[in-house]
Design a protein around this motif. Sequence first.
Motif, PDB file in Angstrom:
ATOM      1  N   VAL A  98       0.518  -1.512  -0.023  1.00  0.00           N
ATOM      2  CA  VAL A  98       0.244   0.201  -0.151  1.00  0.00           C
ATOM      3  C   VAL A  98       0.788   0.895   0.501  1.00  0.00           C
ATOM      4  CG1 VAL A  98      -2.105   1.537   1.203  1.00  0.00           C
ATOM      5  CG2 VAL A  98      -1.589  -1.498   1.403  1.00  0.00           C
ATOM      6  N   LEU A  99       0.957   2.310  -0.809  1.00  0.00           N
ATOM      7  CA  LEU A  99       1.075   3.358  -1.326  1.00  0.00           C
ATOM      8  C   LEU A  99       0.035   4.100  -0.460  1.00  0.00           C
ATOM      9  CD1 LEU A  99       3.453   5.433  -1.517  1.00  0.00           C
ATOM     10  CD2 LEU A  99       2.313   6.331  -4.205  1.00  0.00           C
ATOM     11  N   GLN A 100       0.647   4.777   1.360  1.00  0.00           N
ATOM     12  CA  GLN A 100      -0.019   5.357   2.140  1.00  0.00           C
ATOM     13  C   GLN A 100      -0.771   6.821   1.115  1.00  0.00           C
ATOM     14  OE1 GLN A 100      -1.814   4.607   4.376  1.00  0.00           O
ATOM     15  NE2 GLN A 100      -1.299   2.511   4.478  1.00  0.00           N
ATOM     16  N   PRO A 101      -1.387   7.816   1.037  1.00  0.00           N
ATOM     17  CA  PRO A 101      -1.510   8.941   0.708  1.00  0.00           C
ATOM     18  C   PRO A 101      -0.245  10.003   1.320  1.00  0.00           C
ATOM     19  CG  PRO A 101      -4.245   8.107   1.780  1.00  0.00           C
ATOM     20  CD  PRO A 101      -2.748   7.168   2.149  1.00  0.00           C
ATOM     21  N   GLY A 102       0.082  10.433   0.140  1.00  0.00           N
ATOM     22  CA  GLY A 102       0.846  11.668   0.414  1.00  0.00           C
ATOM     23  C   GLY A 102       1.157  12.614   0.281  1.00  0.00           C
ATOM     24  N   VAL A 103       1.549  14.149  -0.161  1.00  0.00           N
ATOM     25  CA  VAL A 103       1.585  15.388  -0.639  1.00  0.00           C
ATOM     26  C   VAL A 103       2.088  15.351  -1.277  1.00  0.00           C
ATOM     27  CG1 VAL A 103       0.505  17.804  -0.575  1.00  0.00           C
ATOM     28  CG2 VAL A 103      -0.357  16.529   1.555  1.00  0.00           C
ATOM     29  N   VAL A 104       1.836  15.829  -2.536  1.00  0.00           N
ATOM     30  CA  VAL A 104       3.352  16.172  -4.026  1.00  0.00           C
ATOM     31  C   VAL A 104       2.619  17.324  -4.642  1.00  0.00           C
ATOM     32  CG1 VAL A 104       3.281  13.180  -4.343  1.00  0.00           C
ATOM     33  CG2 VAL A 104       1.757  14.663  -5.766  1.00  0.00           C
ATOM     34  N   SER A 105       3.748  17.790  -5.203  1.00  0.00           N
ATOM     35  CA  SER A 105       3.848  19.277  -5.700  1.00  0.00           C
ATOM     36  C   SER A 105       3.939  18.609  -7.319  1.00  0.00           C
ATOM     37  CB  SER A 105       4.160  19.684  -4.772  1.00  0.00           C
ATOM     38  OG  SER A 105       3.726  20.327  -3.977  1.00  0.00           O
ATOM     39  N   TYR A 106       3.276  19.962  -8.253  1.00  0.00           N
ATOM     40  CA  TYR A 106       4.528  18.847  -9.601  1.00  0.00           C
ATOM     41  C   TYR A 106       3.572  20.525 -10.144  1.00  0.00           C
ATOM     42  CZ  TYR A 106      -0.633  17.436 -10.769  1.00  0.00           C
ATOM     43  OH  TYR A 106      -1.736  17.248 -10.615  1.00  0.00           O
ATOM     44  N   ILE A 107       4.572  20.791 -11.357  1.00  0.00           N
ATOM     45  CA  ILE A 107       4.379  21.992 -12.485  1.00  0.00           C
ATOM     46  C   ILE A 107       3.346  21.908 -13.765  1.00  0.00           C
ATOM     47  CG2 ILE A 107       5.181  24.086 -13.492  1.00  0.00           C
ATOM     48  CD1 ILE A 107       6.063  24.233 -10.765  1.00  0.00           C
ATOM     49  N   SER A 108       2.190  21.872 -13.731  1.00  0.00           N
ATOM     50  CA  SER A 108       0.925  21.826 -14.462  1.00  0.00           C
ATOM     51  C   SER A 108       0.891  23.266 -15.422  1.00  0.00           C
ATOM     52  CB  SER A 108       0.304  21.310 -14.424  1.00  0.00           C
ATOM     53  OG  SER A 108      -1.123  20.501 -15.957  1.00  0.00           O
TER      54      SER A 108
END
Length: 123
Positions: A98-108
Motif C-alpha cells: 500500500v502506498l499511503q496518501p502523501g502530498v506531492v507538488s508538480y508544475i502543470s
Amino acid sequence: MRKIAIALLAAGALATSFTPVAHAAPPDASVDASCGFTTATDNSPEAPENSQTGVLYGGPIRQNGNLKCTIKVNVGTHAGAYVNGATRNQSGTNGVTVLQPGVVSYISPEGEPVYLCDEFNDG
C-alpha cells in the motif's frame, strides 16, 4: 522389464507435471487497486506558476512488492522522462503493498496533458 521402466517414467512425468509454481500471481484488477491522485491548483503566493498540489496514493495490492506511482506532465509513455512531475513509492512486506496518501507538488502548464503512471514489481 521394459514395460515397468516405461510405466515408471510415465508416472514420474505425471507426478512432476502438477508441481505448483513457486511465484506470486500478478495483481488482480478486480480486487487490487493501482495508483490514484487528487489535485488542485496551488494559489499560495510562494507557489511557482502553474503549481499543482495534491495527494498521491496506491494499492492495496495483495502481495509483497514495490509500488511506484508517478505523475507525468506532457509525457504519455511509461518509460518517458519527466521534468515537472512527482513520484512516490512503497514496498510491501506483510503480504500487502500500500502506498499511503502523501502530498506531492508538480508544475502543470495550462493545456499540457497530465498522466498517472503505476508500476508494480513483485517481491
